[in-house]
Design a protein around this motif. Sequence first.
Motif, mmCIF file in Angstrom:
data_model
loop_
_atom_site.group_PDB
_atom_site.id
_atom_site.type_symbol
_atom_site.label_atom_id
_atom_site.label_comp_id
_atom_site.label_asym_id
_atom_site.label_seq_id
_atom_site.Cartn_x
_atom_site.Cartn_y
_atom_site.Cartn_z
ATOM 1 N N UNK A 135 -13.807 -18.407 -7.077
ATOM 2 C CA UNK A 135 -12.648 -18.333 -7.968
ATOM 3 C C UNK A 135 -12.223 -17.085 -8.360
ATOM 4 N N UNK A 136 -11.252 -16.988 -8.658
ATOM 5 C CA UNK A 136 -10.804 -15.611 -9.308
ATOM 6 C C UNK A 136 -9.365 -15.266 -8.559
ATOM 7 N N UNK A 137 -8.752 -14.036 -8.969
ATOM 8 C CA UNK A 137 -7.613 -13.716 -8.348
ATOM 9 C C UNK A 137 -7.618 -12.417 -7.348
ATOM 10 N N UNK A 138 -7.097 -12.357 -6.486
ATOM 11 C CA UNK A 138 -7.130 -11.233 -5.489
ATOM 12 C C UNK A 138 -5.547 -10.701 -5.392
ATOM 13 N N UNK A 139 -5.333 -9.475 -5.819
ATOM 14 C CA UNK A 139 -3.926 -8.731 -5.297
ATOM 15 C C UNK A 139 -4.301 -7.840 -4.197
ATOM 16 N N UNK A 140 -3.848 -8.217 -3.187
ATOM 17 C CA UNK A 140 -4.105 -7.457 -1.728
ATOM 18 C C UNK A 140 -2.673 -7.052 -1.039
ATOM 19 N N UNK A 141 -2.756 -5.875 -0.615
ATOM 20 C CA UNK A 141 -1.668 -5.261 0.299
ATOM 21 C C UNK A 141 -2.438 -4.194 1.096
ATOM 22 N N UNK A 142 -1.853 -3.689 2.179
ATOM 23 C CA UNK A 142 -2.391 -3.078 3.159
ATOM 24 C C UNK A 142 -2.434 -1.809 2.661
ATOM 25 N N UNK A 143 -3.375 -1.028 2.943
ATOM 26 C CA UNK A 143 -3.683 0.573 2.689
ATOM 27 C C UNK A 143 -2.886 1.191 3.568
ATOM 28 N N UNK A 144 -2.837 0.909 5.039
ATOM 29 C CA UNK A 144 -2.171 1.549 5.795
ATOM 30 C C UNK A 144 -0.616 0.743 6.246
ATOM 31 N N UNK A 145 0.479 1.158 6.529
ATOM 32 C CA UNK A 145 1.595 0.521 7.171
ATOM 33 C C UNK A 145 1.353 -0.054 8.546
ATOM 34 N N UNK A 146 0.502 0.876 9.318
ATOM 35 C CA UNK A 146 0.180 0.425 10.689
ATOM 36 C C UNK A 146 -1.354 0.142 10.966
ATOM 37 N N UNK A 147 -1.561 -0.984 11.296
ATOM 38 C CA UNK A 147 -2.868 -1.493 11.757
ATOM 39 C C UNK A 147 -2.819 -2.121 13.016
ATOM 40 N N UNK A 148 -3.332 -1.198 14.192
ATOM 41 C CA UNK A 148 -3.201 -1.805 15.505
ATOM 42 C C UNK A 148 -4.302 -1.569 16.352
ATOM 43 N N UNK A 149 -3.880 -1.998 17.644
ATOM 44 C CA UNK A 149 -4.677 -2.172 18.672
ATOM 45 C C UNK A 149 -4.161 -1.863 19.858
ATOM 46 N N UNK A 150 -4.818 -1.231 21.086
ATOM 47 C CA UNK A 150 -4.145 -0.757 22.172
ATOM 48 C C UNK A 150 -5.077 -1.427 23.274
#
Length: 180
Positions: A135-150
């Motif tokens: 139980x709790x509250x998470x406020x989450x957002x990406x640290x980096x705009x592009x998170x990828x894999x090639x």
Amino acid sequence: MFLAASLWVAAQEPCPKVIPAIQQWEGGKGNLKLSPQGRVVIHPSAEAELKHTALLLVDDLKELLGWNYSLYRGKPAKGDIVLSLSKPDAQLGTEGYVMSVGRQVSLSASSVKGVFWGTRTLLQILHQQNGVVPKGVARDYPQFPNRGFMLDVARKFFTLDYLKQTIKVLSFYKMNEFQI
């Protein structure tokens, strides 16, 4: 007085371990045990926008945990997973979300993309902790705009099924770019 304060701090649930890590966590007291059979409730004002995301969550709960969840219209009850859209929040941006866990799990974001990433966090927690969510509250957002894999397909042949499964795994870890 010090003992009472330390007991209060100890009663807070620790931040769930997910990849990537949750940006902000305010722990509550106790856990919510979700049932293997339940409901995903879409807030009526966002039903058209969130229906696809809710169906993906229902499918992923079945595939990952063997759970039987269904979409539901109406008032949320204890143990439901609730999806909704909220007003824009500059800190959260378009990919951020708020996950509140109390009597139910509520995921809200200003965009469908944010709600989708919230469902990925929820799936990671459920998978790791056998259906128990702190139980709790998470406020989450990406640290980096592009998170990828090639993936270099020039050196080895990959089947379409393999590529689809790889994309599913990458979305589980909130990767937003995949290049072949």
